[in-house]
Design an enzyme around this catalytic site. Sequence first.
Site, short mmCIF file in Angstrom:
data_model
loop_
_atom_site.label_atom_id
_atom_site.label_comp_id
_atom_site.label_asym_id
_atom_site.label_seq_id
_atom_site.Cartn_x
_atom_site.Cartn_y
_atom_site.Cartn_z
N ASP A 1 44.43 33.20 41.78
CA ASP A 1 44.12 34.05 40.84
C ASP A 1 42.87 35.12 40.66
O ASP A 1 41.71 34.76 41.65
CB ASP A 1 43.36 33.38 39.68
CG ASP A 1 42.99 33.34 38.42
OD1 ASP A 1 44.35 33.05 37.37
OD2 ASP A 1 42.65 34.42 37.80
N ILE A 2 42.68 36.32 40.26
CA ILE A 2 41.92 37.42 40.50
C ILE A 2 40.31 36.73 39.58
O ILE A 2 39.57 37.09 40.20
CB ILE A 2 42.55 38.57 39.29
CG1 ILE A 2 41.80 39.75 40.41
CG2 ILE A 2 41.99 38.69 37.71
CD1 ILE A 2 41.45 40.85 39.60
N ASN B 1 50.75 28.52 30.57
CA ASN B 1 50.53 28.16 29.43
C ASN B 1 51.70 29.68 28.80
O ASN B 1 51.90 29.95 28.97
CB ASN B 1 49.27 29.46 28.78
CG ASN B 1 47.85 28.88 29.46
OD1 ASN B 1 48.33 27.77 29.84
ND2 ASN B 1 47.05 28.98 30.19
N GLY C 1 46.78 30.41 24.73
CA GLY C 1 46.15 31.80 25.76
C GLY C 1 47.40 32.46 26.43
O GLY C 1 46.60 32.46 27.54
N GLN C 2 48.16 32.58 26.90
CA GLN C 2 49.23 32.97 27.77
C GLN C 2 48.77 34.24 27.70
O GLN C 2 48.96 34.95 26.90
CB GLN C 2 50.88 32.87 27.43
CG GLN C 2 51.41 33.55 28.27
CD GLN C 2 52.88 33.34 28.48
OE1 GLN C 2 53.64 32.59 27.83
NE2 GLN C 2 53.76 33.60 29.53
N HIS D 1 54.38 31.90 35.22
CA HIS D 1 53.77 31.36 36.14
C HIS D 1 52.46 30.02 35.73
O HIS D 1 52.17 29.57 34.46
CB HIS D 1 52.12 32.31 36.35
CG HIS D 1 51.06 32.90 35.08
ND1 HIS D 1 51.59 33.44 33.55
CD2 HIS D 1 49.88 32.10 34.64
CE1 HIS D 1 50.51 33.91 33.17
NE2 HIS D 1 50.42 32.87 33.29
N LEU D 2 52.37 29.39 37.25
CA LEU D 2 52.14 28.03 36.87
C LEU D 2 50.98 28.21 37.89
O LEU D 2 50.77 28.73 38.81
CB LEU D 2 52.82 26.57 38.03
CG LEU D 2 52.78 25.64 38.38
CD1 LEU D 2 52.31 25.15 37.03
CD2 LEU D 2 53.56 24.17 38.72
N HIS D 3 49.86 27.98 36.75
CA HIS D 3 48.24 27.46 37.36
C HIS D 3 48.40 26.51 38.15
O HIS D 3 48.81 25.19 37.71
CB HIS D 3 47.20 27.74 36.37
CG HIS D 3 47.04 28.45 35.65
ND1 HIS D 3 46.12 29.91 35.51
CD2 HIS D 3 47.70 29.44 34.09
CE1 HIS D 3 45.97 30.48 34.73
NE2 HIS D 3 47.36 30.51 34.01
P1 AMP Z 1 47.56 32.93 30.99
O1 AMP Z 1 46.24 33.24 30.72
O2 AMP Z 1 48.08 31.64 31.59
O3 AMP Z 1 48.55 33.52 30.68
O4 AMP Z 1 46.65 33.21 32.88
C1 AMP Z 1 46.99 35.32 33.54
C2 AMP Z 1 46.46 34.90 34.45
O5 AMP Z 1 46.05 35.59 35.82
C3 AMP Z 1 44.86 34.44 34.51
O6 AMP Z 1 44.38 33.51 35.50
C4 AMP Z 1 43.80 35.60 35.07
O7 AMP Z 1 42.77 35.77 35.79
C5 AMP Z 1 45.11 35.77 35.56
N1 AMP Z 1 45.21 37.43 36.50
C6 AMP Z 1 45.16 38.66 35.71
N2 AMP Z 1 45.19 39.89 36.40
C7 AMP Z 1 45.77 39.28 37.40
C8 AMP Z 1 45.28 40.00 39.23
N3 AMP Z 1 45.78 41.01 39.28
N4 AMP Z 1 45.84 39.21 40.07
C9 AMP Z 1 45.79 37.38 39.56
N5 AMP Z 1 45.40 37.06 38.69
C10 AMP Z 1 45.50 38.00 37.78
#
Ligand code: AMP
Length: 114
Positions: free
Chosen positions: A30-31, A87, A93-94, A100-102
Amino acid sequence: MADCLFCKIIRREIPGKIVYEDDELLAFEDINPQAPTHLLVIPKRHIESLNALEDGDDQIVGAIVRRAAAIAKERGISGGGYRTVFNTNRDAGQTVFHIHLHLLGGRGMTWPPG
Ligand code: AMP
Ligand code: ZN
């Protein structure tokens, strides 16, 4: 999907710190990490959210969850524990509409989440 951020990472159109890849899945850092380990496990096929899952998707969802568990084991956090989160939509908060699975771990976490 042309405009999807995570589809662009899959196609290498934008950079990602990829830690695992096979024919159907990708896992990357995750970034904006919220824990010492914070990875995202995604299907290569674009699916918007859990709400878009269909009967035929059970295998891919299982593969995503099992891959998160395998990575947690590799990173030595399975015994201590970790959190896995999907999410879905606004109230959760998606922000990226490609499932995507965190995978979060490496520190203690509170419950309930905010
Ligand atoms: P969500 O809020 O569950 O939709 O999570 C989206 C996730 O994607 C967040 O934790 C962001 O930090 C992550 N994210 C957004 N852009 C990038 C990227 N370019 N590379 C890796 N993770 C990212
Ligand atoms: Zn996508």
